[in-house]
Design a protein around this motif. Sequence first.
Motif, mmCIF file in Angstrom:
data_model
loop_
_atom_site.group_PDB
_atom_site.id
_atom_site.type_symbol
_atom_site.label_atom_id
_atom_site.label_comp_id
_atom_site.label_asym_id
_atom_site.label_seq_id
_atom_site.Cartn_x
_atom_site.Cartn_y
_atom_site.Cartn_z
ATOM 1 N N PHE A 237 -33.946 -1.253 -56.416
ATOM 2 C CA PHE A 237 -33.156 -0.122 -56.906
ATOM 3 C C PHE A 237 -31.746 -0.664 -57.140
ATOM 4 N N ASN A 238 -31.595 -1.476 -58.160
ATOM 5 C CA ASN A 238 -30.376 -2.254 -58.364
ATOM 6 C C ASN A 238 -29.705 -1.918 -59.694
ATOM 7 N N ASP A 239 -28.395 -2.172 -59.748
ATOM 8 C CA ASP A 239 -27.622 -2.099 -60.998
ATOM 9 C C ASP A 239 -27.697 -0.735 -61.674
ATOM 10 N N ASN A 240 -27.764 0.331 -60.880
ATOM 11 C CA ASN A 240 -27.747 1.680 -61.433
ATOM 12 C C ASN A 240 -26.302 2.185 -61.480
ATOM 13 N N THR A 241 -25.990 3.035 -62.450
ATOM 14 C CA THR A 241 -24.597 3.449 -62.636
ATOM 15 C C THR A 241 -24.136 4.472 -61.606
ATOM 16 N N SER A 242 -25.057 5.103 -60.891
ATOM 17 C CA SER A 242 -24.668 6.033 -59.837
ATOM 18 C C SER A 242 -25.223 5.564 -58.491
ATOM 19 N N ARG A 243 -26.446 5.926 -58.157
ATOM 20 C CA ARG A 243 -27.022 5.606 -56.857
ATOM 21 C C ARG A 243 -28.328 4.841 -57.012
ATOM 22 N N GLY A 244 -28.562 3.928 -56.079
ATOM 23 C CA GLY A 244 -29.861 3.262 -56.056
ATOM 24 C C GLY A 244 -30.950 4.245 -55.691
ATOM 25 N N MET A 245 -30.763 4.953 -54.563
ATOM 26 C CA MET A 245 -31.680 6.011 -54.137
ATOM 27 C C MET A 245 -30.858 7.205 -53.662
ATOM 28 N N TYR A 246 -31.312 8.402 -54.019
ATOM 29 C CA TYR A 246 -30.640 9.636 -53.625
ATOM 30 C C TYR A 246 -31.679 10.550 -52.987
ATOM 31 N N PHE A 247 -31.506 10.828 -51.694
ATOM 32 C CA PHE A 247 -32.386 11.730 -50.967
ATOM 33 C C PHE A 247 -31.661 13.046 -50.751
ATOM 34 N N LEU A 248 -32.215 14.126 -51.275
ATOM 35 C CA LEU A 248 -31.615 15.451 -51.190
ATOM 36 C C LEU A 248 -32.624 16.388 -50.528
ATOM 37 N N PHE A 249 -32.297 16.907 -49.337
ATOM 38 C CA PHE A 249 -33.222 17.771 -48.597
ATOM 39 C C PHE A 249 -34.600 17.127 -48.471
ATOM 40 N N SER A 250 -34.625 15.846 -48.188
ATOM 41 C CA SER A 250 -35.880 15.089 -48.138
ATOM 42 C C SER A 250 -36.052 14.454 -46.761
ATOM 43 N N ASN A 251 -37.217 14.651 -46.177
ATOM 44 C CA ASN A 251 -37.454 14.267 -44.794
ATOM 45 C C ASN A 251 -38.687 13.379 -44.640
ATOM 46 N N GLY A 252 -38.605 12.446 -43.688
ATOM 47 C CA GLY A 252 -39.773 11.666 -43.315
ATOM 48 C C GLY A 252 -40.252 10.676 -44.347
ATOM 49 N N ASN A 253 -39.370 10.169 -45.183
ATOM 50 C CA ASN A 253 -39.716 9.144 -46.164
ATOM 51 C C ASN A 253 -39.442 7.759 -45.574
ATOM 52 N N THR A 254 -40.080 6.726 -46.099
ATOM 53 C CA THR A 254 -39.836 5.364 -45.635
ATOM 54 C C THR A 254 -39.488 4.453 -46.802
ATOM 55 N N VAL A 255 -38.557 3.543 -46.541
ATOM 56 C CA VAL A 255 -38.170 2.518 -47.503
ATOM 57 C C VAL A 255 -38.186 1.193 -46.757
#
Length: 186
Positions: free
Chosen positions: A87-105
């Motif tokens: 998730f590289n070289d993006n103009t805003s965010r690599g990853m955006y979690f909004l009201f999101s629970n229990g995810n894994t990276v």
Amino acid sequence: NNYYGISLYRSTSNTISNSTTSQGTYGLYFSTAQSNNITGLTSSNNTYGAYISGGSGNAFSGSSFNNNSYGAFIVSGSGNAFSGSSFNDNTSRGMYFLFSNGNTVSNSTLNSNNQYGAYLFNSTGNTFTSNSFNQNQTGVFLNGSTGNTFTNATVQNNTSTGINFTTSPNNSLSNSSFCFNTSSDL
């Protein structure tokens, strides 16, 4: 594509592999899609490399979400797993979690994004293992997010802060490396 590269709506148990999507609003769009497997996807030059709304139990591996506005935008998503992806070289965010629970990276790179490697807003119980958050403005920004775990993170050379915890108590950080973050490591 002009709008959707790949779109799944209330769809389950699909496999998407070795595909490319670019030049659209949504490279990959999931709306309440569940238990899908995505491998070897390249999503670039979109507004959203991946947009997951209400999706759960989806597995992403060996994929790249680079050179978009947002690498991955997850809203109200739970139990999704991202491994060995970029998730590289993006103009805003690599990853955006909004009201999101229990995810894994895990085993992923969130580097060289103009703003944040990862941004969590009101998101709980997410697990990050063996990821790099380097050369962003801020490596990781948590806002109103609790119970998230970061293990074996590399957080280096960010132009502001390594990890910022704003109104975000009870998060865990262990076995991680911080250096050369301009403002502060934490």
